[in-house]
Design a protein around this motif. Structure first.
Motif, short mmCIF file in Angstrom:
data_model
loop_
_atom_site.label_atom_id
_atom_site.label_comp_id
_atom_site.label_asym_id
_atom_site.label_seq_id
_atom_site.Cartn_x
_atom_site.Cartn_y
_atom_site.Cartn_z
N ILE A 26 0.86 -1.19 0.00
CA ILE A 26 0.00 0.00 0.00
C ILE A 26 0.90 1.23 0.00
CG2 ILE A 26 -1.82 1.27 1.20
CD1 ILE A 26 -2.57 -1.42 2.55
N ILE A 27 0.72 2.10 -1.01
CA ILE A 27 1.48 3.34 -1.12
C ILE A 27 0.51 4.49 -0.90
CG2 ILE A 27 3.04 4.72 -2.53
CD1 ILE A 27 4.09 1.92 -1.93
N LEU A 39 -0.66 9.93 8.86
CA LEU A 39 -0.71 8.64 8.17
C LEU A 39 0.45 7.75 8.61
CD1 LEU A 39 -1.63 9.77 4.53
CD2 LEU A 39 -3.06 8.43 6.08
N ARG A 40 1.63 8.34 8.78
CA ARG A 40 2.78 7.54 9.23
C ARG A 40 2.53 6.95 10.61
NH1 ARG A 40 5.88 11.34 6.05
NH2 ARG A 40 5.76 12.91 7.72
N LYS A 41 1.95 7.76 11.52
CA LYS A 41 1.65 7.25 12.86
C LYS A 41 0.57 6.17 12.80
CE LYS A 41 2.87 11.57 15.20
NZ LYS A 41 2.37 12.74 15.98
N GLN A 42 -0.43 6.39 11.95
CA GLN A 42 -1.56 5.45 11.84
C GLN A 42 -1.12 4.09 11.33
OE1 GLN A 42 -4.73 7.06 9.46
NE2 GLN A 42 -5.78 5.10 9.25
N THR A 43 -0.11 4.07 10.48
CA THR A 43 0.31 2.81 9.84
C THR A 43 1.69 2.35 10.31
OG1 THR A 43 1.26 4.03 7.98
CG2 THR A 43 -1.05 3.34 7.78
N SER A 44 2.15 2.86 11.41
CA SER A 44 3.50 2.53 11.86
C SER A 44 3.72 1.05 12.10
CB SER A 44 3.82 3.33 13.14
OG SER A 44 2.88 2.99 14.17
N ASN A 45 2.65 0.33 12.39
CA ASN A 45 2.77 -1.11 12.65
C ASN A 45 2.41 -1.95 11.43
OD1 ASN A 45 3.53 -0.71 15.37
ND2 ASN A 45 1.38 -0.48 16.00
N GLU A 46 2.29 -1.29 10.29
CA GLU A 46 1.92 -2.00 9.07
C GLU A 46 3.09 -1.95 8.08
OE1 GLU A 46 -0.75 -3.63 9.17
OE2 GLU A 46 -1.76 -2.65 10.83
N GLN A 48 3.65 -3.26 5.28
CA GLN A 48 3.30 -3.21 3.86
C GLN A 48 2.87 -1.84 3.39
OE1 GLN A 48 1.49 -4.35 6.33
NE2 GLN A 48 -0.57 -5.02 5.71
N VAL A 49 2.81 -0.88 4.35
CA VAL A 49 2.34 0.47 4.02
C VAL A 49 3.54 1.42 3.94
CG1 VAL A 49 0.91 2.43 4.71
CG2 VAL A 49 0.12 0.07 5.13
N THR A 50 3.59 2.22 2.86
CA THR A 50 4.61 3.26 2.68
C THR A 50 3.90 4.60 2.50
OG1 THR A 50 6.11 1.73 1.58
CG2 THR A 50 6.52 4.07 1.23
N VAL A 51 4.34 5.60 3.26
CA VAL A 51 3.75 6.94 3.17
C VAL A 51 4.76 7.85 2.45
CG1 VAL A 51 2.88 8.94 4.43
CG2 VAL A 51 2.40 6.62 5.26
N ILE A 52 4.30 8.50 1.41
CA ILE A 52 5.14 9.44 0.65
C ILE A 52 4.56 10.83 0.81
CG2 ILE A 52 6.00 10.08 -1.63
CD1 ILE A 52 5.78 7.15 -2.44
N GLU A 53 5.35 11.73 1.36
CA GLU A 53 4.89 13.10 1.56
C GLU A 53 5.27 13.92 0.32
OE1 GLU A 53 5.89 16.87 4.47
OE2 GLU A 53 5.90 14.85 5.35
N ALA A 54 4.34 14.02 -0.60
CA ALA A 54 4.59 14.76 -1.84
C ALA A 54 3.28 14.97 -2.57
CB ALA A 54 5.58 14.00 -2.73
N ALA A 55 3.29 15.97 -3.44
CA ALA A 55 2.16 16.22 -4.34
C ALA A 55 2.51 15.66 -5.71
CB ALA A 55 1.89 17.72 -4.43
N ILE A 56 1.56 14.98 -6.32
CA ILE A 56 1.79 14.41 -7.66
C ILE A 56 1.20 15.37 -8.69
CG2 ILE A 56 1.46 12.42 -9.15
CD1 ILE A 56 3.13 11.94 -6.58
N THR A 57 2.07 15.86 -9.57
CA THR A 57 1.65 16.83 -10.59
C THR A 57 2.55 16.69 -11.81
OG1 THR A 57 1.42 19.19 -11.10
CG2 THR A 57 3.11 18.59 -9.50
N THR A 58 2.00 17.03 -12.96
CA THR A 58 2.80 17.00 -14.19
C THR A 58 3.61 18.28 -14.35
OG1 THR A 58 0.94 17.89 -15.44
CG2 THR A 58 1.15 15.50 -15.37
N ASN A 59 3.29 19.29 -13.52
CA ASN A 59 4.00 20.57 -13.59
C ASN A 59 4.59 20.89 -12.22
OD1 ASN A 59 4.94 23.14 -13.95
ND2 ASN A 59 3.03 23.98 -14.80
N PRO A 60 5.92 20.73 -12.07
CA PRO A 60 6.55 20.99 -10.76
C PRO A 60 6.33 22.42 -10.25
CG PRO A 60 8.05 19.81 -12.21
CD PRO A 60 6.89 20.24 -13.05
N ALA A 61 5.90 23.33 -11.13
CA ALA A 61 5.64 24.70 -10.69
C ALA A 61 4.43 24.76 -9.75
CB ALA A 61 5.42 25.61 -11.89
N TYR A 62 3.56 23.74 -9.85
CA TYR A 62 2.41 23.67 -8.95
C TYR A 62 2.85 23.07 -7.61
CZ TYR A 62 -0.51 24.46 -13.09
OH TYR A 62 -1.09 24.98 -14.22
#
Length: 343
Positions: A26-27, A39-46, A48-62
């Motif tokens: 789970i990503i 989210l990291r605290k909520q899934t710390s014992n899981e 299979q779960v990875t938390v990525i702190e980022a915004a997904i966008t096709t334009n890095p200016a956003y």
């Protein structure tokens, strides 16, 4: 489900469902620092779960995350159209966040071939751009299931209506299985990749490939025909050139015969010249002999002239002596006559 990638996981309400479904991996992707930490605290014992702190966008200016007084309205785009529905909508926080492109996200977390994978998109105003980028890169098909939230109208700056997003998904081989309209302003669709559409796409691609191959064959045939025509023309030109050369050879042979005759005539003239040269050499030898004789005669003449001069001088002396002698004789005769008279 082997893999779930949830972009815009927010409060992580669905995490329990994912864990219950025994998802292999789970990503959770969330740009809001506070929510990502939660989210990291909520899934710390899981594991299979990875938390990525980022915004997904096709334009890095956003890279500005706008937080409104309506939590579900938060996103990378200003809610221009949404304010018409919610006049009291206001921005209360703007955070600069880390951004990743969709393809950067999948570089490390793309589903493996054969895996069942779910892509969840809760990215207000950015879902169409993300899907289009993955479609163009040929990577969206890695997901067997898609869960997408989209607004029926363009509520955000640079966004498109949900119908455009669904059309793009349908063209890429996804069928809508469930439509959630509990909130008509934020509907959600669950889609499944249709294997028959994959087969159709594959057949269509094969057809395109065959057509391209046929076009290639036709182009090659046209090239070969053109080359054949050019070769035929070159052959005709060569035949003409060969005939011209044959004519030139014939003319050269005729010229050669004439040249042989002229050469024979010239050789005869050379022989005559050799004979004349011999005669000339003989004449020159005779002339040389005659010149030597002339030289000797001239020398003899000079000697004779010298001798003649001496003789003339001697004769003149003798003549003078003779005159003197005759005078003496005359004197003597007169004396003798005188003496005889006396006697």
């Amino acid at each position: 489900m082997d893999k779930i990638i949830h972009v815009g996981a927010g409060l992580g309400i669905e995490v329990a469902v994912y864990l219950t479904a025994c998802a292999g991996e789970i990503i959770l992707v969330e740009p809001n620092p506070k929510l990502a930490d939660q989210l990291r605290k909520q899934t710390s014992n899981e594991p299979q779960v990875t938390v990525i702190e980022a915004a997904i966008t096709t334009n890095p200016a956003y890279n500005q995350l706008y937080e409104y007084n309506l939590p579900e309205a938060c996103g990378l785009h200003t809610a221009t159209g949404l304010k018409k529905l919610f006049p009291g909508l206001k921005i209360h926080t703007v955070n600069t966040v880390v951004t990743l492109t969709p393809q950067q996200l999948l570089q490390e977390h793309a589903p493996e071939p054969g895996q069942s994978a779910l892509l969840v998109l809760e990215t207000p105003g950015e879902e169409y751009a993300i899907i289009k980028d993955l479609v163009n890169a040929g990577k969206l098909k890695k997901f067997s299931h898609i869960d997408v939230s989209a607004n029926p109208e363009a509520y955000y700056q640079d966004s498109v209506p949900a119908a455009e997003t669904l059309r793009l998904l349908a063209e890429d081989g996804y069928d809508v299985t469930v439509e959630h309209q509990e909130d008509p302003d934020w509907p959600r669709w669950q889609l499944v990749r249709n294997p028959l559409k994959d087969a159709v796409v594959k057949l269509e691609q094969q057809l395109v490939d065959k057509q391209e191959l046929l076009v290639g064959f036709q182009q090659e045939l046209e090239k070969e025909q053109q080359a054949h025509q050019e070769t035929t023309k070159k052959l005709e030109d060569f035949k003409g050139w060969l005939e011209s050369r044959k004519k030139q050879v014939s003319e050269l042979e005729s010229s050669a015969d004439q040249a042989v005759k002229e050469l024979e005539t010239l050789q005869l003239k050379i022989k005559e010249m050799d004979t004349l040269q011999l005669k000339l050499n003989e004449t020159e030898c005779k002339n040389a002999e005659r010149q030597e004789q002339v030289r000797e005669l001239a020398e003899t003449n000079r000697t004779i002239t010298h001798e003649n001069k001496k003789l003339k001088e001697t004769v003149a002396g003798l003549e003078k002596e003779l005159v003197r002698t005759e005078a003496q004789i005359s004197t003597i005769k007169m004396l003798m006559l005188d003496q005889q008279g006396e006697l």
